[in-house]
Design a protein around this motif. Structure first.
Motif, short mmCIF file in Angstrom:
data_model
loop_
_atom_site.label_atom_id
_atom_site.label_comp_id
_atom_site.label_asym_id
_atom_site.label_seq_id
_atom_site.Cartn_x
_atom_site.Cartn_y
_atom_site.Cartn_z
N LEU A 107 15.21 2.36 -21.32
CA LEU A 107 15.07 3.82 -21.24
C LEU A 107 15.98 4.38 -20.15
O LEU A 107 16.59 5.44 -20.33
CB LEU A 107 13.61 4.21 -21.01
N ASP A 108 16.11 3.66 -19.02
CA ASP A 108 17.04 4.09 -17.96
C ASP A 108 18.47 4.09 -18.50
O ASP A 108 19.27 4.98 -18.17
CB ASP A 108 16.96 3.16 -16.74
N HIS A 109 18.77 3.09 -19.35
CA HIS A 109 20.11 3.02 -19.94
C HIS A 109 20.41 4.28 -20.75
O HIS A 109 21.43 4.94 -20.55
CB HIS A 109 20.23 1.78 -20.84
N TYR A 110 19.51 4.63 -21.67
CA TYR A 110 19.76 5.82 -22.50
C TYR A 110 19.80 7.10 -21.66
O TYR A 110 20.57 8.01 -21.93
CB TYR A 110 18.70 5.94 -23.60
N SER A 111 18.95 7.14 -20.65
CA SER A 111 18.82 8.36 -19.85
C SER A 111 20.01 8.57 -18.92
O SER A 111 20.52 9.68 -18.80
CB SER A 111 17.51 8.29 -19.06
N SER A 112 20.45 7.50 -18.26
CA SER A 112 21.47 7.70 -17.22
C SER A 112 22.49 6.58 -17.11
O SER A 112 23.28 6.56 -16.16
CB SER A 112 20.78 7.88 -15.87
N GLY A 127 24.39 11.00 -23.16
CA GLY A 127 23.19 10.24 -22.95
C GLY A 127 21.99 10.96 -23.57
O GLY A 127 22.14 11.92 -24.33
N ILE A 128 20.81 10.43 -23.29
CA ILE A 128 19.56 11.08 -23.73
C ILE A 128 18.73 11.30 -22.47
O ILE A 128 17.92 10.46 -22.10
CB ILE A 128 18.79 10.18 -24.73
N PRO A 129 18.97 12.41 -21.76
CA PRO A 129 18.25 12.63 -20.50
C PRO A 129 16.74 12.63 -20.73
O PRO A 129 16.24 13.33 -21.62
CB PRO A 129 18.75 14.01 -20.04
N LEU A 130 16.03 11.83 -19.93
CA LEU A 130 14.56 11.72 -20.06
C LEU A 130 13.92 11.88 -18.69
O LEU A 130 14.39 11.27 -17.72
CB LEU A 130 14.19 10.34 -20.62
N THR A 131 12.86 12.66 -18.61
CA THR A 131 12.11 12.77 -17.36
C THR A 131 11.21 11.53 -17.24
O THR A 131 10.96 10.85 -18.24
CB THR A 131 11.20 14.01 -17.37
N PRO A 132 10.71 11.23 -16.02
CA PRO A 132 9.79 10.10 -15.88
C PRO A 132 8.59 10.22 -16.82
O PRO A 132 8.14 9.22 -17.40
CB PRO A 132 9.35 10.17 -14.41
N ALA A 133 8.07 11.44 -17.02
CA ALA A 133 6.91 11.63 -17.91
C ALA A 133 7.29 11.31 -19.36
O ALA A 133 6.51 10.68 -20.09
CB ALA A 133 6.41 13.06 -17.80
#
Ligand code: HEC
Length: 159
Positions: A107-112, A127-133
């Motif tokens: 998930l960190d890979h896709y996000s950042s 990318g696919i920016p994702l919040t921790p939630a």
């Protein structure tokens, strides 16, 4: 026949899709919605793959050229088959070379962590920016794709 017999279709996600609404909790349902909006263009339900070959930004320079190794086409450089996400919580390490040790790393890979290259999938350019939630919800849903009946079936155990 033995291979054709090996079907995983009773995860809590499957039960939910068959109408048992209590099979997923709120966090998992929100995770399903996030996967549908952010991941399903490649990991398409119900098998969570569209069977295509894509470059999901693991590398900018390719030691393993992936699909290009078979087709020799420059446009296939660094593309790998989109894997299913069924039972994915049990199938670490992840990616073609086991580069990612955990689903959190994925998930960190896709996000950042997306690395640019000429064949990077257009949908991943930013990318696919994702919040921790959001990451927590997606992770909860991915865990609901584990099919306990399937993985504990003695018929598929070591003899
Ligand atoms: C552009 C297409 C694409 C999108 C969008 C995409 N993926 Fe992927 N995904 C891939 C490809 C291709 C691989 C395999 C890469 C490899 O083998 O190196 C992969 C691998 C994975 C893996 C590793 C599976 C394994 O068994 O090794 C996981 C987990 C995963 N993706 C989850 C997600 C999630 C969650 C999202 C949304 C946040 C997502 N992906 C969005 C194409 C995509």
């Amino acid at each position: 026949m033995f291979m054709a017999n090996i079907v995983s279709a009773n995860s809590r996600y499957d039960q939910y899709m068959q109408g048992k609404t209590s099979a997923l909790n709120t966090e998992e349902i929100e995770g399903l919605a996030l996967v549908n909006s952010k991941c399903a263009s490649c990991h398409t339900p119900p098998l969570f793959t569209d069977f295509s070959y894509r470059n999901n930004g693991i590398d900018s320079v390719f030691t393993d050229t992936g699909r290009n190794h078979i087709t020799q086409l420059p446009e296939d450089m660094g593309k790998f088959k989109v894997p299913t996400l069924r039972n994915v919580a049990l199938s670490y390490p992840y990616m073609h070379n086991g580069r990612k040790k955990s689903l959190n790393d994925v998930l960190d890979h896709y996000s950042s962590g997306i690395k640019p290259s000429a064949t990077l999938d257009t949908s991943l350019q930013n990318g696919i920016p994702l919040t921790p939630a959001e990451k927590a919800k997606i992770l909860a849903f991915l865990n609901a794709l584990t099919d306990e009946d399937f993985v504990n079936n003695p018929a598929y155990a070591e003899p």
